[in-house]
Design a protein around this motif. Structure first.
Motif, PDB file in Angstrom:
ATOM      1  N   TYR A  66      15.885  -2.507  -7.114  1.00  9.33           N
ATOM      2  CA  TYR A  66      16.731  -2.235  -5.952  1.00  9.33           C
ATOM      3  C   TYR A  66      17.750  -3.361  -5.867  1.00  9.33           C
ATOM      4  CZ  TYR A  66      18.261  -0.948  -1.318  1.00  9.33           C
ATOM      5  OH  TYR A  66      19.028  -0.558  -0.254  1.00  9.33           O
ATOM      6  N   GLY A  67      18.990  -3.041  -6.066  1.00 10.12           N
ATOM      7  CA  GLY A  67      20.028  -4.070  -6.033  1.00 10.12           C
ATOM      8  C   GLY A  67      20.064  -4.886  -7.302  1.00 10.12           C
ATOM      9  N   VAL A  68      20.769  -6.032  -7.220  1.00 15.88           N
ATOM     10  CA  VAL A  68      20.971  -6.860  -8.415  1.00 15.88           C
ATOM     11  C   VAL A  68      20.270  -8.216  -8.330  1.00 15.88           C
ATOM     12  CG1 VAL A  68      23.168  -5.773  -8.992  1.00 15.88           C
ATOM     13  CG2 VAL A  68      23.147  -7.784  -7.500  1.00 15.88           C
ATOM     14  N   ARG A  69      19.541  -8.469  -7.247  1.00 19.89           N
ATOM     15  CA  ARG A  69      18.913  -9.793  -7.053  1.00 19.89           C
ATOM     16  C   ARG A  69      17.423  -9.829  -7.377  1.00 19.89           C
ATOM     17  NH1 ARG A  69      22.397  -9.954  -2.131  1.00 19.89           N
ATOM     18  NH2 ARG A  69      24.133 -11.301  -2.718  1.00 19.89           N
ATOM     19  N   GLY A  70      16.920  -8.830  -8.100  1.00 23.75           N
ATOM     20  CA  GLY A  70      15.522  -8.849  -8.512  1.00 23.75           C
ATOM     21  C   GLY A  70      14.576  -8.173  -7.544  1.00 23.75           C
ATOM     22  N   GLU A  71      15.113  -7.507  -6.540  1.00 26.42           N
ATOM     23  CA  GLU A  71      14.230  -6.778  -5.635  1.00 26.42           C
ATOM     24  C   GLU A  71      13.763  -5.500  -6.319  1.00 26.42           C
ATOM     25  OE1 GLU A  71      16.663  -6.243  -2.178  1.00 26.42           O
ATOM     26  OE2 GLU A  71      16.542  -8.358  -1.643  1.00 26.42           O
ATOM     27  N   VAL A  72      12.580  -5.043  -5.916  1.00 24.48           N
ATOM     28  CA  VAL A  72      12.045  -3.794  -6.450  1.00 24.48           C
ATOM     29  C   VAL A  72      11.871  -2.795  -5.316  1.00 24.48           C
ATOM     30  CG1 VAL A  72      10.872  -4.877  -8.409  1.00 24.48           C
ATOM     31  CG2 VAL A  72       9.627  -4.549  -6.277  1.00 24.48           C
ATOM     32  N   ARG A  73      11.885  -1.528  -5.693  1.00 25.14           N
ATOM     33  CA  ARG A  73      11.603  -0.442  -4.750  1.00 25.14           C
ATOM     34  C   ARG A  73      10.109  -0.145  -4.888  1.00 25.14           C
ATOM     35  NH1 ARG A  73      15.029   3.723  -2.657  1.00 25.14           N
ATOM     36  NH2 ARG A  73      16.667   2.847  -3.966  1.00 25.14           N
ATOM     37  N   VAL A  74       9.396  -0.109  -3.753  1.00 16.62           N
ATOM     38  CA  VAL A  74       7.952   0.110  -3.762  1.00 16.62           C
ATOM     39  C   VAL A  74       7.605   1.290  -2.867  1.00 16.62           C
ATOM     40  CG1 VAL A  74       5.742  -0.872  -3.001  1.00 16.62           C
ATOM     41  CG2 VAL A  74       7.333  -2.279  -4.283  1.00 16.62           C
ATOM     42  N   LYS A  75       6.743   2.153  -3.382  1.00 13.93           N
ATOM     43  CA  LYS A  75       6.160   3.218  -2.566  1.00 13.93           C
ATOM     44  C   LYS A  75       4.789   2.724  -2.130  1.00 13.93           C
ATOM     45  CE  LYS A  75       4.643   7.941  -2.408  1.00 13.93           C
ATOM     46  NZ  LYS A  75       4.627   9.254  -3.015  1.00 13.93           N
ATOM     47  N   SER A  76       4.574   2.682  -0.815  1.00 16.10           N
ATOM     48  CA  SER A  76       3.309   2.201  -0.262  1.00 16.10           C
ATOM     49  C   SER A  76       2.334   3.350  -0.082  1.00 16.10           C
ATOM     50  CB  SER A  76       3.571   1.543   1.099  1.00 16.10           C
ATOM     51  OG  SER A  76       2.349   1.193   1.723  1.00 16.10           O
ATOM     52  N   PHE A  77       1.064   3.101  -0.411  1.00 13.00           N
ATOM     53  CA  PHE A  77       0.001   4.075  -0.199  1.00 13.00           C
ATOM     54  C   PHE A  77      -0.832   3.732   1.034  1.00 13.00           C
ATOM     55  CE2 PHE A  77      -0.063   4.334  -5.103  1.00 13.00           C
ATOM     56  CZ  PHE A  77       1.010   5.208  -5.109  1.00 13.00           C
ATOM     57  N   CYS A  78      -0.440   2.728   1.779  1.00 10.36           N
ATOM     58  CA  CYS A  78      -1.189   2.300   2.960  1.00 10.36           C
ATOM     59  C   CYS A  78      -1.034   3.321   4.083  1.00 10.36           C
ATOM     60  CB  CYS A  78      -0.699   0.936   3.445  1.00 10.36           C
ATOM     61  SG  CYS A  78      -0.922  -0.390   2.255  1.00 10.36           S
TER      62      CYS A  78
ATOM     63  N   LYS B 247     -11.676  -3.146 -11.108  1.00  8.94           N
ATOM     64  CA  LYS B 247     -12.895  -3.185 -10.306  1.00  8.94           C
ATOM     65  C   LYS B 247     -12.699  -4.123  -9.115  1.00  8.94           C
ATOM     66  CE  LYS B 247     -17.798  -3.785 -10.760  1.00  8.94           C
ATOM     67  NZ  LYS B 247     -18.707  -2.789 -11.165  1.00  8.94           N
ATOM     68  N   ASN B 248     -13.223  -3.731  -7.973  1.00  4.05           N
ATOM     69  CA  ASN B 248     -13.144  -4.499  -6.728  1.00  4.05           C
ATOM     70  C   ASN B 248     -11.727  -4.644  -6.187  1.00  4.05           C
ATOM     71  OD1 ASN B 248     -15.947  -4.948  -6.591  1.00  4.05           O
ATOM     72  ND2 ASN B 248     -15.740  -6.605  -8.061  1.00  4.05           N
ATOM     73  N   HIS B 249     -10.831  -3.766  -6.618  1.00  5.82           N
ATOM     74  CA  HIS B 249      -9.465  -3.753  -6.110  1.00  5.82           C
ATOM     75  C   HIS B 249      -9.127  -2.351  -5.616  1.00  5.82           C
ATOM     76  CE1 HIS B 249      -9.189  -7.540  -8.255  1.00  5.82           C
ATOM     77  NE2 HIS B 249      -8.041  -7.766  -7.644  1.00  5.82           N
ATOM     78  N   VAL B 250      -8.177  -2.284  -4.704  1.00  3.16           N
ATOM     79  CA  VAL B 250      -7.701  -1.012  -4.172  1.00  3.16           C
ATOM     80  C   VAL B 250      -6.192  -0.961  -4.385  1.00  3.16           C
ATOM     81  CG1 VAL B 250      -7.443   0.384  -2.082  1.00  3.16           C
ATOM     82  CG2 VAL B 250      -9.563  -0.885  -2.474  1.00  3.16           C
ATOM     83  N   CYS B 251      -5.704   0.162  -4.903  1.00  6.95           N
ATOM     84  CA  CYS B 251      -4.278   0.324  -5.161  1.00  6.95           C
ATOM     85  C   CYS B 251      -3.556   0.568  -3.837  1.00  6.95           C
ATOM     86  CB  CYS B 251      -4.046   1.481  -6.119  1.00  6.95           C
ATOM     87  SG  CYS B 251      -2.313   1.699  -6.560  1.00  6.95           S
ATOM     88  N   LEU B 252      -2.584  -0.290  -3.533  1.00  8.20           N
ATOM     89  CA  LEU B 252      -1.826  -0.184  -2.284  1.00  8.20           C
ATOM     90  C   LEU B 252      -0.454   0.433  -2.469  1.00  8.20           C
ATOM     91  CD1 LEU B 252      -2.546  -3.580  -0.494  1.00  8.20           C
ATOM     92  CD2 LEU B 252      -3.813  -1.440  -0.391  1.00  8.20           C
ATOM     93  N   GLY B 253       0.044   0.505  -3.703  1.00  7.36           N
ATOM     94  CA  GLY B 253       1.374   1.055  -3.915  1.00  7.36           C
ATOM     95  C   GLY B 253       1.773   0.979  -5.369  1.00  7.36           C
ATOM     96  N   VAL B 254       3.032   1.355  -5.608  1.00  6.98           N
ATOM     97  CA  VAL B 254       3.556   1.365  -6.966  1.00  6.98           C
ATOM     98  C   VAL B 254       5.028   0.975  -6.934  1.00  6.98           C
ATOM     99  CG1 VAL B 254       4.151   3.838  -6.926  1.00  6.98           C
ATOM    100  CG2 VAL B 254       3.677   2.713  -9.117  1.00  6.98           C
TER     101      VAL B 254
END
Length: 175
Positions: A14-26, A2-9
């Motif tokens: 991505y890679g080995v340093r803890g980065e993630v791949r994100v799909k943006s819904f903006c 509630k009171n939040h909007v989903c911006l992505g998932v």
């Protein structure tokens, strides 16, 4: 949320340093990093920093994600911004979360169902309307097919194109 909007998932690591791949819904996909810390489905709040664009989205660093395994564990987590952090939509623009659950009536006042989801397969938004019984209909989210959206009353007035009304056959006859 509630009171939040989903911006992505998060779609994976991505890679080995803890980065993630994100799909943006903006509307402007790179804006996903502009709304301050985001809340994940698991309730954690994390600062997001875009590292670089990648195929299908962005490689991002989420605070507190130290390695690939931790990043991979976040796959499928949606990223939410508090509604107050987002700009107010322009006239005739809506956040998808505002439309989900609204009652859809035809121009004669007959209930067609409720908005279950909004889909975009490249040719514009489609409202998935689920009736109380029967199959869902996909309604083009255009001014012609959806002349009225009234968030305050929780109603949408729709004039579905020929062949999309529940029970209407392809030849226009009732089934």
């Amino acid at each position: 949320m509630k009171n939040h909007v989903c911006l992505g998932v998060v779609t994976g690591s991505y890679g080995v340093r803890g980065e993630v791949r994100v799909k943006s819904f903006c509307a402007e996909p790179s804006a996903i990093g502009d709304y301050g810390p985001l809340t994940l489905d698991d309730g954690s709040v994390r600062k997001l920093t875009i590292v670089r664009p990648v195929k299908g989205g962005y490689a991002v660093r989420l605070a507190g994600v130290p390695h690939k395994e931790a990043a991979e564990a976040l796959r499928g987590q949606r990223l939410w911004a508090h509604r107050d952090a987002l700009p107010a939509p322009d006239e005739d623009e809506y956040y998808h979360s505002d439309l989900i659950g609204l009652t859809v009536l035809d121009t004669g006042g007959v209930e067609l169902g409720r908005v279950h989801a909004i889909h975009d397969h490249g040719a514009g938004d489609l409202l998935e309307v689920r009736p109380r019984r029967g199959a869902s209909i996909l309604l083009p989210f255009t001014r012609e097919a959806v002349p009225t959206v009234d968030i305050a009353t929780g109603r949408i007035v729709a004039d579905p194109p020929h062949g999309l009304r529940p029970g209407e056959g392809d030849d226009g006859s009732e089934s």
